[in-house]
Design an enzyme around this catalytic site. Sequence first.
Site, PDB file in Angstrom:
ATOM      1  N   GLU A  65       0.827  -1.204   0.000  1.00 22.93           N
ATOM      2  CA  GLU A  65       0.000   0.000   0.000  1.00 22.93           C
ATOM      3  C   GLU A  65       0.868   1.263   0.000  1.00 22.93           C
ATOM      4  OE1 GLU A  65      -2.774  -0.718   3.264  1.00 22.93           O
ATOM      5  OE2 GLU A  65      -4.048  -1.873   1.903  1.00 22.93           O
ATOM      6  N   GLU A 125     -12.771  -2.644  11.905  1.00 23.51           N
ATOM      7  CA  GLU A 125     -12.769  -1.889  10.657  1.00 23.51           C
ATOM      8  C   GLU A 125     -13.882  -2.319   9.697  1.00 23.51           C
ATOM      9  OE1 GLU A 125      -9.038  -2.052   8.532  1.00 23.51           O
ATOM     10  OE2 GLU A 125      -9.827  -0.922   6.840  1.00 23.51           O
ATOM     11  N   ASP A 137      -8.347  -9.133   3.752  1.00 25.24           N
ATOM     12  CA  ASP A 137      -8.159  -8.054   4.709  1.00 25.24           C
ATOM     13  C   ASP A 137      -9.272  -7.994   5.747  1.00 25.24           C
ATOM     14  OD1 ASP A 137      -7.091  -5.869   5.912  1.00 25.24           O
ATOM     15  OD2 ASP A 137      -7.616  -4.438   4.356  1.00 25.24           O
TER      16      ASP A 137
END
Length: 701
Positions: free
Chosen positions: A307, A414, A386
Amino acid sequence: NSNYDLAWLRYDKVSADGAGREQSLALQQLQGYLSNIVMADGVSSQVFRTAIQELTKGIGSLTGEQPSLSHTVEADRFLAVGTLEDTGNLGHLPLLNDSLEAAEAARLGEEGYVIREVAREGKDYIVIAGRTEKGLLYGVFHFLRLLQTGQASEALDLVEAPKYQLRMVNQWDNMDGSIERGYAGQSVFYQDNKIVSDLTRVRQYARMLASVGINGIAINNVNVHEVETKLITPELLPDVARVADVFRDYGIRLYLSVNFAAPLELGGTSTADPLEPVVQEWWKERAADIYRYIADFGGFLVKADSENRPGPFTYGRDHADGANMLAEALEPYGGLVLWRCFVYDCHQDWRDRKTDRARAAYDHFKPLDGRFKDNVILQIKNGPMDFQVREPVSPLFGAMKQTNQMLEFQITQEYTGQQRHVCYLIPQWKEVLEFDTLCQGEGSKVKDIVAGQVHPYKYSGITAVSSIGDDYNWTGHYLAQSNLYGYGRLLWNPELSAEEIAEEWTNMTFGDDQAVVNTILDILMESWPTYENYTSPLGVGWMVVPHYHYGPDVDGYEYSKWGTYHFADRDGIGVDRTQATGTGYSAQYVGANAALYDSLETCPDELLLFFHHVPYTHVLKSGKTVIQHIYDTHFAGVEQVEQWIVRWDALEKDKLDQQRYTHVKERLLEQLESAKHWRDVINTYFYRKSGIQDQHNRVIY
Ligand code: BDP
């Protein structure tokens, strides 16, 4: 700052009668032992002092009476505390050593403990002892937990040791005070690009972590920005050392996330190439600096080539080159490199869609097996994507026989409701731990791999992204405290059931009123399946609002570069990851597992769309079509949340304090609104795509 909730360490006074019946029984039974603590002479380690402090405070608070501390035996009943070496020195009583069999003593390891009632020479006492001070501290917290939950009414005879060597949390805190993927306020560690001067809340957090056996913490975000790059320099190390001191009191080692390009950004070198001597030298100097300030520094956590973070790829080097260079710098001091495997191409061409992000970790790291130094540990997310509500287990676990591995979970929610929804994650984590990789034949479970019990790893364990911030209740949603608590308990002993853990937490946090406990327990245990019901179906994941990851946006990631697709069109949905026609990801699993996922016939329903692209009319093992499953689960999910609210409303208000009662109620109402939103968006989307009517005619538009 000091106005915060004590979470499961409230130690509310247990009254001898009335409320807290079970707890008070346990207390009555043990009362006689609690007024005097006898400990060995001459012990002065800080962790030992912490243990005594915790025990005294805890008992004082639970019973309303402060126990006395002495070095000699004065009463007939008492608590004897110490480490295996010193308990022999207590007065004339050989307190522990000869009450513990050699085999038991060996089982304790470095961090285990024994809690046992002993009757000898007219004395009747309870021993709490570890081989080390850390073991003693864990034993003390266990003993207090018994008092809190009332479990002490059973005969006391416990020998415990943790399953995992590294039991860590990772803070994704930034020095500006924000927290990446934080849903509970600002950082308790940083403010205005500095480490805070008042470490009260950090200390309380250390207590919470130690009480569930956590022994390591990385205190800054894996995405290391400019300011945090300096945490490893003498400019900031004195402050880092203050934080390390606090955690050390609780037996917790401090780690830092580092920027792979730090020498370039800080040191005036023209490169961060891991094979360049000047770069290697630079890191060695940093290591020397760090250990001057923090003699027991744990090591580095590294997110590289991921990332947009810098890494060895820039220099045509691989991850073994990168990790080994850092490992060499830390090696003289016993430090570790926790090297993350969350490495994938985040700049994919979605029109091409040939690269499968799910394959990335395995494809990158598996070929490097045997090349890493033995103070490097690969840190692998539980799933290949993820932290979605449902993913298969990462096929990388166990696939590397000669490379230390540890598992990374995400406590911060998240993708699972951001602590505005209840989502008790222990059941999900247990499924991961129980997964049999078959890497050494049957019985090669993830839980044993990351304990170094399948391949003989030198270092191994479990870590997780933490969920706390400076909210008064730490975790945003009060009930989300259960995930932090449960995470620690699971790492100590993965054989505990999700229910047992939930019940412990509820008892410690809310007392033992049966209606309250049952309601909270049911909500917790139903929450993960419920969240899965009203969000993305059958393992396909994503469908969240891009970047924020809260709330539905079915196509939010469908036409972007991140590699997170569902491929829904008018005929069907799902990602073909089979070997014959798909990305071949299924082949990363061993033998029967590869076959299980690869075949449409055997692939478990809950992961069907992760592995296969199917028509909406495909019939699941449940007997329903995919489209009907989508409709039904989305209605069921919302109804479930409605039920929780009915049950919450039915609780007698005085059984709970007003603040927590209202807080949970408000969050449940928000969850309901959000669940309805999900239901409507998902159902409508798939109705329009497929044109297939709901069998019960509930989906309109
Ligand atoms: C993703 C998060 C991102 C993290 C990344 C990571 O969205 O904020 O930086 O994981 O684990 O889940 O590095």
